[in-house]
Design a protein around this motif. Structure first.
Motif, PDB file in Angstrom:
ATOM      1  N   VAL A   1      17.054-124.272  19.510  1.00 36.61           N
ATOM      2  CA  VAL A   1      18.173-123.698  18.751  1.00 36.61           C
ATOM      3  C   VAL A   1      18.156-122.178  18.898  1.00 36.61           C
ATOM      4  O   VAL A   1      19.198-121.553  19.159  1.00 36.61           O
ATOM      5  N   ALA A   2      16.981-121.593  18.750  1.00 40.05           N
ATOM      6  CA  ALA A   2      16.843-120.137  18.855  1.00 40.05           C
ATOM      7  C   ALA A   2      17.166-119.639  20.262  1.00 40.05           C
ATOM      8  O   ALA A   2      17.868-118.636  20.428  1.00 40.05           O
ATOM      9  N   GLN A   3      16.674-120.340  21.280  1.00 36.80           N
ATOM     10  CA  GLN A   3      16.940-119.896  22.651  1.00 36.80           C
ATOM     11  C   GLN A   3      18.417-120.041  22.993  1.00 36.80           C
ATOM     12  O   GLN A   3      18.983-119.188  23.676  1.00 36.80           O
ATOM     13  N   ARG A   4      19.041-121.088  22.503  1.00 35.46           N
ATOM     14  CA  ARG A   4      20.478-121.262  22.742  1.00 35.46           C
ATOM     15  C   ARG A   4      21.248-120.089  22.130  1.00 35.46           C
ATOM     16  O   ARG A   4      22.195-119.584  22.714  1.00 35.46           O
ATOM     17  N   LYS A   5      20.808-119.629  20.965  1.00 32.72           N
ATOM     18  CA  LYS A   5      21.486-118.524  20.286  1.00 32.72           C
ATOM     19  C   LYS A   5      21.221-117.172  20.953  1.00 32.72           C
ATOM     20  O   LYS A   5      22.141-116.400  21.191  1.00 32.72           O
ATOM     21  N   TYR A   6      19.948-116.886  21.206  1.00 31.22           N
ATOM     22  CA  TYR A   6      19.565-115.557  21.672  1.00 31.22           C
ATOM     23  C   TYR A   6      19.350-115.455  23.180  1.00 31.22           C
ATOM     24  O   TYR A   6      19.208-114.363  23.706  1.00 31.22           O
ATOM     25  N   GLY A   7      19.258-116.597  23.866  1.00 29.43           N
ATOM     26  CA  GLY A   7      19.048-116.578  25.310  1.00 29.43           C
ATOM     27  C   GLY A   7      17.584-116.458  25.711  1.00 29.43           C
ATOM     28  O   GLY A   7      17.259-116.471  26.885  1.00 29.43           O
ATOM     29  N   HIS A   8      16.708-116.311  24.730  1.00 23.56           N
ATOM     30  CA  HIS A   8      15.266-116.155  24.972  1.00 23.56           C
ATOM     31  C   HIS A   8      14.542-116.390  23.656  1.00 23.56           C
ATOM     32  O   HIS A   8      15.183-116.508  22.600  1.00 23.56           O
ATOM     33  N   VAL A   9      13.223-116.434  23.741  1.00 22.00           N
ATOM     34  CA  VAL A   9      12.404-116.516  22.518  1.00 22.00           C
ATOM     35  C   VAL A   9      11.329-115.425  22.566  1.00 22.00           C
ATOM     36  O   VAL A   9      10.143-115.694  22.489  1.00 22.00           O
ATOM     37  N   GLU A  10      11.790-114.176  22.660  1.00 23.07           N
ATOM     38  CA  GLU A  10      10.877-113.044  22.583  1.00 23.07           C
ATOM     39  C   GLU A  10      10.142-113.111  21.243  1.00 23.07           C
ATOM     40  O   GLU A  10      10.549-113.853  20.343  1.00 23.07           O
ATOM     41  N   PRO A  11       9.071-112.335  21.066  1.00 24.97           N
ATOM     42  CA  PRO A  11       8.275-112.409  19.830  1.00 24.97           C
ATOM     43  C   PRO A  11       9.095-112.331  18.534  1.00 24.97           C
ATOM     44  O   PRO A  11       8.806-113.056  17.580  1.00 24.97           O
ATOM     45  N   GLU A  12      10.133-111.502  18.500  1.00 25.31           N
ATOM     46  CA  GLU A  12      10.945-111.400  17.289  1.00 25.31           C
ATOM     47  C   GLU A  12      11.648-112.718  16.983  1.00 25.31           C
ATOM     48  O   GLU A  12      11.792-113.107  15.817  1.00 25.31           O
ATOM     49  N   VAL A  13      12.098-113.401  18.025  1.00 25.54           N
ATOM     50  CA  VAL A  13      12.765-114.698  17.854  1.00 25.54           C
ATOM     51  C   VAL A  13      11.736-115.742  17.423  1.00 25.54           C
ATOM     52  O   VAL A  13      12.003-116.576  16.551  1.00 25.54           O
ATOM     53  N   GLN A  14      10.547-115.698  18.010  1.00 17.02           N
ATOM     54  CA  GLN A  14       9.480-116.604  17.606  1.00 17.02           C
ATOM     55  C   GLN A  14       9.149-116.415  16.125  1.00 17.02           C
ATOM     56  O   GLN A  14       8.937-117.394  15.388  1.00 17.02           O
ATOM     57  N   ASN A  15       9.130-115.164  15.672  1.00 15.03           N
ATOM     58  CA  ASN A  15       8.848-114.885  14.268  1.00 15.03           C
ATOM     59  C   ASN A  15       9.927-115.478  13.363  1.00 15.03           C
ATOM     60  O   ASN A  15       9.621-116.012  12.292  1.00 15.03           O
ATOM     61  N   LEU A  16      11.189-115.385  13.792  1.00 17.01           N
ATOM     62  CA  LEU A  16      12.285-115.979  13.026  1.00 17.01           C
ATOM     63  C   LEU A  16      12.091-117.491  12.906  1.00 17.01           C
ATOM     64  O   LEU A  16      12.263-118.057  11.817  1.00 17.01           O
ATOM     65  N   VAL A  17      11.706-118.136  13.990  1.00 18.45           N
ATOM     66  CA  VAL A  17      11.466-119.579  13.968  1.00 18.45           C
ATOM     67  C   VAL A  17      10.317-119.896  13.004  1.00 18.45           C
ATOM     68  O   VAL A  17      10.418-120.821  12.181  1.00 18.45           O
ATOM     69  N   ALA A  18       9.249-119.141  13.086  1.00 16.97           N
ATOM     70  CA  ALA A  18       8.095-119.371  12.200  1.00 16.97           C
ATOM     71  C   ALA A  18       8.490-119.214  10.733  1.00 16.97           C
ATOM     72  O   ALA A  18       8.132-120.052   9.893  1.00 16.97           O
ATOM     73  N   GLU A  19       9.245-118.165  10.432  1.00 14.17           N
ATOM     74  CA  GLU A  19       9.672-117.933   9.048  1.00 14.17           C
ATOM     75  C   GLU A  19      10.606-119.038   8.575  1.00 14.17           C
ATOM     76  O   GLU A  19      10.503-119.519   7.447  1.00 14.17           O
ATOM     77  N   THR A  20      11.510-119.462   9.438  1.00 12.18           N
ATOM     78  CA  THR A  20      12.469-120.506   9.079  1.00 12.18           C
ATOM     79  C   THR A  20      11.771-121.829   8.807  1.00 12.18           C
ATOM     80  O   THR A  20      12.138-122.558   7.879  1.00 12.18           O
ATOM     81  N   LEU A  21      10.752-122.141   9.614  1.00 11.92           N
ATOM     82  CA  LEU A  21      10.011-123.393   9.441  1.00 11.92           C
ATOM     83  C   LEU A  21       8.866-123.267   8.432  1.00 11.92           C
ATOM     84  O   LEU A  21       8.262-124.275   8.070  1.00 11.92           O
ATOM     85  N   ASP A  22       8.562-122.032   8.049  1.00 19.69           N
ATOM     86  CA  ASP A  22       7.419-121.752   7.164  1.00 19.69           C
ATOM     87  C   ASP A  22       6.125-122.290   7.792  1.00 19.69           C
ATOM     88  O   ASP A  22       5.368-123.029   7.159  1.00 19.69           O
ATOM     89  N   VAL A  23       5.928-121.901   9.043  1.00 18.61           N
ATOM     90  CA  VAL A  23       4.710-122.259   9.773  1.00 18.61           C
ATOM     91  C   VAL A  23       4.093-120.967  10.311  1.00 18.61           C
ATOM     92  O   VAL A  23       4.769-119.935  10.395  1.00 18.61           O
ATOM     93  N   PRO A  24       2.821-120.992  10.702  1.00 18.39           N
ATOM     94  CA  PRO A  24       2.193-119.770  11.219  1.00 18.39           C
ATOM     95  C   PRO A  24       2.881-119.260  12.497  1.00 18.39           C
ATOM     96  O   PRO A  24       3.266-120.048  13.374  1.00 18.39           O
ATOM     97  N   LYS A  25       3.008-117.947  12.578  1.00 19.61           N
ATOM     98  CA  LYS A  25       3.583-117.332  13.775  1.00 19.61           C
ATOM     99  C   LYS A  25       2.762-117.681  15.008  1.00 19.61           C
ATOM    100  O   LYS A  25       3.311-117.877  16.098  1.00 19.61           O
ATOM    101  N   SER A  26       1.456-117.793  14.835  1.00 18.94           N
ATOM    102  CA  SER A  26       0.588-118.123  15.969  1.00 18.94           C
ATOM    103  C   SER A  26       0.901-119.514  16.525  1.00 18.94           C
ATOM    104  O   SER A  26       0.815-119.730  17.737  1.00 18.94           O
ATOM    105  N   HIS A  27       1.289-120.437  15.663  1.00 20.32           N
ATOM    106  CA  HIS A  27       1.661-121.784  16.126  1.00 20.32           C
ATOM    107  C   HIS A  27       2.911-121.710  17.002  1.00 20.32           C
ATOM    108  O   HIS A  27       2.945-122.267  18.105  1.00 20.32           O
TER     109      HIS A  27
END
Length: 183
Positions: free
Chosen positions: A34-60
């Protein structure tokens, strides 16, 4: 980079995805799409958004995103050409196709054209060994049994906004035999 967020519609989609899994963590792959479709990539900032949205560790999320080559960890061109260079494709000319693309587009594997239209990547097996050499266009359509002429046509079509259609993975000889048998 501006603060990233998902729209209400995207959040609804994410909730539907999460409902299909026993834990939010298990939905990570799908939410990264979903994030890559929106932003075209999953750079660290996008990964952080996914982690926050799922409430899971950023490292995961980082571990998942960095493991799979289909998630782009940096901005890519509009069309990402994943050229298979695994053994079957190598033996059938995969590196010849890769080098032809590099020459035609004026970039090396791992780079993006100045106009932002194309990125080329050398990738491991895409699971179409019997149709080598082959490539995949932006995590989508496979283009099989490549020749330099077929690559030239593909590039011209993409420049003109024409995506290749799904290509039957059956070899042309097999298709002819099957068609003859059904007549």
């Amino acid at each position: 980079m501006a603060e990233l967020s998902f729209t209400e519609e995207e959040l609804k989609e994410i909730e539907q995805l999460k409902a299909k899994f026993p834990t939010a963590k298990a939905a990570t792959l799908q939410v990264l799409w979903v994030a890559q479709r929106k932003y075209g990539h999953v750079e660290p900032e996008v990964q952080n958004l996914v982690a926050e949205t799922l409430d899971v560790p950023k490292s995961h999320v980082h571990g998942v995103a960095s493991f799979y080559t289909q998630y782009y960890k940096e901005e890519k061109g509009k069309f990402v050409l994943d050229v298979c260079t695994c053994l079957s494709c190598q033996l059938c000319g995969g590196y010849d196709i890769l080098h032809h693309l590099e020459e035609k587009l004026g970039i090396e594997a791992g780079e993006t054209t100045d106009d932002g239209m194309f990125s080329i990547q050398s990738v491991e097996c895409l699971g179409a060994c019997g149709y080598a050499p082959m490539l995949q266009v932006t995590n989508g359509v496979y283009v099989n049994n490549l020749t330099k002429e077929k690559v030239d046509t593909l590039i011209d079509n993409l420049k003109n906004g024409k995506m290749p259609e799904f290509e039957s993975m059956a070899m042309p000889e097999l298709e002819k035999r099957n068609q003859a048998a059904s007549e």
